[in-house]
Design an enzyme around this catalytic site. Structure first.
Site, short mmCIF file in Angstrom:
data_model
loop_
_atom_site.label_atom_id
_atom_site.label_comp_id
_atom_site.label_asym_id
_atom_site.label_seq_id
_atom_site.Cartn_x
_atom_site.Cartn_y
_atom_site.Cartn_z
N ARG A 367 0.81 -1.22 0.08
CA ARG A 367 -0.09 0.07 0.10
C ARG A 367 0.85 1.37 -0.14
O ARG A 367 1.98 1.10 0.39
CB ARG A 367 -1.18 0.00 0.99
CG ARG A 367 -1.91 -1.14 1.57
CD ARG A 367 -2.72 -1.06 2.59
NE ARG A 367 -3.43 -2.19 2.81
CZ ARG A 367 -3.20 -3.18 3.50
NH1 ARG A 367 -2.02 -3.31 4.05
NH2 ARG A 367 -4.14 -4.26 3.66
N LYS A 394 -2.00 -0.20 7.48
CA LYS A 394 -3.51 -0.22 7.85
C LYS A 394 -4.25 -1.33 8.57
O LYS A 394 -5.05 -1.27 9.42
CB LYS A 394 -4.09 -0.48 6.14
CG LYS A 394 -5.68 -0.17 6.05
CD LYS A 394 -6.19 -0.34 4.94
CE LYS A 394 -7.80 -0.32 4.62
NZ LYS A 394 -8.33 -0.34 3.47
N HIS A 459 -2.61 1.95 -5.82
CA HIS A 459 -3.41 0.79 -5.42
C HIS A 459 -3.75 -0.12 -6.64
O HIS A 459 -3.86 -1.29 -6.47
CB HIS A 459 -4.57 1.28 -4.60
CG HIS A 459 -5.13 0.40 -3.69
ND1 HIS A 459 -4.21 0.39 -2.38
CD2 HIS A 459 -5.96 -0.50 -3.30
CE1 HIS A 459 -4.84 -0.40 -1.66
NE2 HIS A 459 -5.76 -1.18 -2.13
N ARG A 462 -1.18 -2.73 -6.90
CA ARG A 462 -1.23 -3.82 -5.62
C ARG A 462 -2.47 -4.69 -6.33
O ARG A 462 -2.12 -6.15 -6.19
CB ARG A 462 -1.87 -3.15 -4.44
CG ARG A 462 -2.13 -4.15 -3.32
CD ARG A 462 -2.72 -3.03 -2.21
NE ARG A 462 -3.33 -4.23 -0.93
CZ ARG A 462 -2.56 -4.65 -0.35
NH1 ARG A 462 -1.31 -4.67 -0.18
NH2 ARG A 462 -3.26 -5.37 0.85
N HIS A 485 -3.76 -9.29 4.36
CA HIS A 485 -5.06 -9.21 4.52
C HIS A 485 -5.40 -9.92 5.94
O HIS A 485 -4.95 -11.03 6.30
CB HIS A 485 -5.81 -9.90 3.40
CG HIS A 485 -6.04 -9.30 2.10
ND1 HIS A 485 -6.25 -9.74 1.14
CD2 HIS A 485 -5.65 -7.70 2.06
CE1 HIS A 485 -6.25 -8.67 0.08
NE2 HIS A 485 -5.61 -7.55 0.67
N TYR A 494 -10.35 -11.06 -5.60
CA TYR A 494 -9.62 -11.39 -6.70
C TYR A 494 -10.02 -12.50 -7.62
O TYR A 494 -9.57 -12.68 -8.65
CB TYR A 494 -8.00 -11.04 -6.38
CG TYR A 494 -7.64 -9.92 -5.84
CD1 TYR A 494 -7.34 -8.98 -6.42
CD2 TYR A 494 -7.65 -9.67 -4.35
CE1 TYR A 494 -7.08 -7.41 -6.08
CE2 TYR A 494 -7.13 -8.67 -3.70
CZ TYR A 494 -6.93 -7.42 -4.58
OH TYR A 494 -6.36 -6.30 -4.07
#
Length: 610
Positions: A367, A394, A459, A462, A485, A494
């Site tokens: 990120r 994050k 992003h 990513r 994640h 995805y």
């Protein structure tokens, strides 16, 4: 020649030292400067300087002001803020002559941080002004002195100039001075993050309009969320939402002076206001923005109830049906050709920062905030491979991601060119400070424009890495670990972009359908391919009394043996080979019930034959 003014012993010593310093600095001494120094000591003196007032101070002769500047830069006398604002005393030049070693260290550090020569000169002059106000030497200046000097000079400028703009040459560069002092080792207190005083004062003015009971409740909530470890961006958002909501109530419902008086009707009115409100970019607010605003208010109300606050709502004010339905678009990614074009353009860019940043974003899936937070010791060796330690971001967790050898070389080259005096452990710094996130955006946009591509965001790189990993068979668990994640559902998005199972089955079925459509009426046997023969055999195997069954072979049918299980079904010994083939087909497909039906039919044939 006028008579020599009588001075005290201390004054004579002071004038003699001034003459010696001027001789060392300029290799010659103009007698008029020494005469002016004696005149100043005789008529004014150091002890009476501050009481003159800026009008009389500015009326001194040029030579006397030169002596005043020497007294100030050597720490023998403090200057007033009014005098520094009204008189260009060239303190920076004088301080550079009398503090050569410190000046050289200051300039070399500032140049290593990437500051321009003009800004370095202004920053050094600001340091000299700060020392002059405190009556000390430049190397004794601290962060506290900087804060006091900034306030005193600003107040003097507003008092003397009013609304008249100050000439650019007299402007100060306070953040730069503090930053250079920190990296030069003159202070151990890092420079604070740049702020916008006008914006801060504007927010304070808005809060002052809100009734005090509501302000106290909201500020207490904001303080508690900050203590609980909320992200700075979340704290900023909550402050804006609460402030704007309170101002809305002040305009539309002035009778609401505390949170306990807020009712459901006020929320409904505010929802209509949000639906009509214009965004800063034009148009109406996006559903996601409205949802975030209402969610912040809902959390605020819920926390007050949980904490049993005396100023809490009397009933529940927000419900799930209040939030607008949001679109859930799939992540935007670059196809393989576009990604390759972007990387090729980045590798040919002359800026090493641009090359390294785009390579890192493309190969690690970082990120933007994680990229900015990388430290100089982020690269670690585990076994024979190198890994990159991603800082807490994050998801409030850190992780290790594999590092490509080319990336390792780029990071090593970047660290080798890093200025030696930078006192920061961050990998990417701008003038010794953390880089602005906009710099990453601009570097990516410039490369995309040079490659003839559209707008690309960090992003998207990513998302591109995750999509490429899914397409090439990487497991969901591994992708989740790579991207950091917390929940596997975040990664499964995805899989919706590139569902390999759906694609495989689709193309398998499409191949057979195309074979049916492309099949000519009369096809020579030698022209029939393997797939066609396989399809034709499958179709013959499913020939019905009045047509054909076109069900794909890999799909089961619950009615495939319905006739054989009927009580009116009759078969004879000549059908035994067909029944055996059907029994074997059921066994190969794992259809146990169907296999048992054919086994029973074959047993009945054997019994009747015997």
């Amino acid at each position: 020649m006028p008579p020599r003014l009588p001075l005290s012993a201390d004054q004579e010593t002071l004038v003699a030292e001034y003459e010696r310093d001027r001789r060392q600095a300029r290799s010659s001494v103009v007698p008029a400067f020494i005469t002016a120094a004696r005149t100043f000591c005789y008529h004014t003196g150091l002890e009476n300087w501050a009481g003159l007032g800026w009008q009389r101070q500015t009326q001194l002769s040029l030579h006397q002001r030169a002596f005043v500047g020497w007294l100030v830069v050597t720490g023998r006398m403090a200057a007033t803020a009014d005098y520094l604002v009204m008189v260009r005393g060239h303190l920076g030049e004088r301080a550079a002559r009398y503090h050569r070693e410190l000046h050289e260290r200051f300039v070399s550090t500032a140049a290593g941080l990437g500051y321009s020569q003009q800004l370095i000169t202004m920053a050094w002059a600001t340091l000299a002004k700060t020392a002059a106000l405190a009556g000390i030497r430049p190397h004794q200046v601290t962060a506290t002195h900087l804060q006091h000097a900034q306030a005193e000079l600003r107040a003097a400028r507003e008092r003397l100039h009013g609304q008249t703009p100050v000439p650019p040459a007299t402007g100060e560069r306070w953040p730069a001075v503090h930053n250079i002092m920190f990296h030069a080792g003159m202070t151990d207190q890092p420079a604070p993050a740049p702020t916008r005083p006008a914006r801060r004062e504007w927010r304070a003015t808005q809060w002052a309009r809100i009734p005090s009971p509501m302000v106290e409740t909201m500020r207490t909530y904001l303080e508690q969320t900050k203590l609980a470890g909320a992200r700075p961006s979340t704290c900023t958002r909550d402050e804006r939402v609460l402030r704007e909501f309170a101002l809305f109530l002040l305009r539309r419902h002035p009778e609401v002076t505390s949170v306990s008086l807020i009712a459901r009707t006020h929320i409904e009115t505010y929802k209509r206001h949000l639906a009509r409100r214009k965004s800063v970019r034009g148009g109406h607010l996006a559903p996601a923005t409205i949802g975030h605003t209402l969610n912040a208010l809902s959390v605020f109300f819920d926390r007050l109830v949980e904490w049993d606050s005396p100023d809490r709502p009397g009933s529940r004010l927000l419900f799930p049906g209040d939030y607008p339905r949001k679109n859930r678009p799939l992540p935007r990614f670059l196809d393989d050709g576009t990604a390759a074009t972007l990387l090729a353009a980045a590798r040919s860019d002359p800026d090493p920062f641009t090359r390294l940043v785009i390579e890192l974003l493309s190969r690690t899936g970082l990120r933007r905030g994680e990229l900015i937070g990388l430290t100089i010791d982020a690269v670690v060796q585990i076994g024979s491979a190198y890994w990159l330690r991603v800082p807490v971001g994050k998801m409030r967790t850190d992780r290790y991601v594999p590092l490509h050898p080319q990336l390792k070389d780029l990071i090593d080259a970047w660290l080798a060119a890093r200025p030696a005096r930078v006192r920061s452990n961050l990998l990417f710094v701008d003038h010794g400070r953390p880089i602005n996130p906009i710099r990453v955006e601009k570097a990516l946009k410039r490369v995309a424009r040079a490659a003839g591509l559209g707008n690309i965001t960090p992003h998207q790189l990513r998302h591109t890495l995750a999509t490429q990993a899914v397409n090439r068979g990487m497991s969901m668990e591994a992708i989740a670990a790579l991207l950091g994640h917390k929940d596997l559902s975040m990664t499964q998005v995805y899989a919706k972009i590139a569902n390999k199972t759906v694609a495989d089955q689709y193309f398998a079925v499409t191949e057979k359908i195309e074979a049916l459509y492309d099949q000519p009426r009369e096809l020579p046997a030698e022209a029939e391919g393997d797939q066609m023969r396989k399809l034709r055999a499958e179709m013959h195997r499913r020939m019905l009394g009045n047509g054909y069954c076109a069900r794909p072979v890999e799909l089961d049918c619950h009615f495939e043996s319905i006739c054989e299980s009927c009580t009116f079904f009759v078969t004879t010994i000549e059908f035994r080979p067909t029944l055996e083939k059907q029994r074997d087909d059921a066994a190969s497909k794992g259809q146990v019930a169907r296999q048992q039906i054919f086994d029973g039919l074959i047993d009945r044939l054997d019994s009747s034959a015997s």
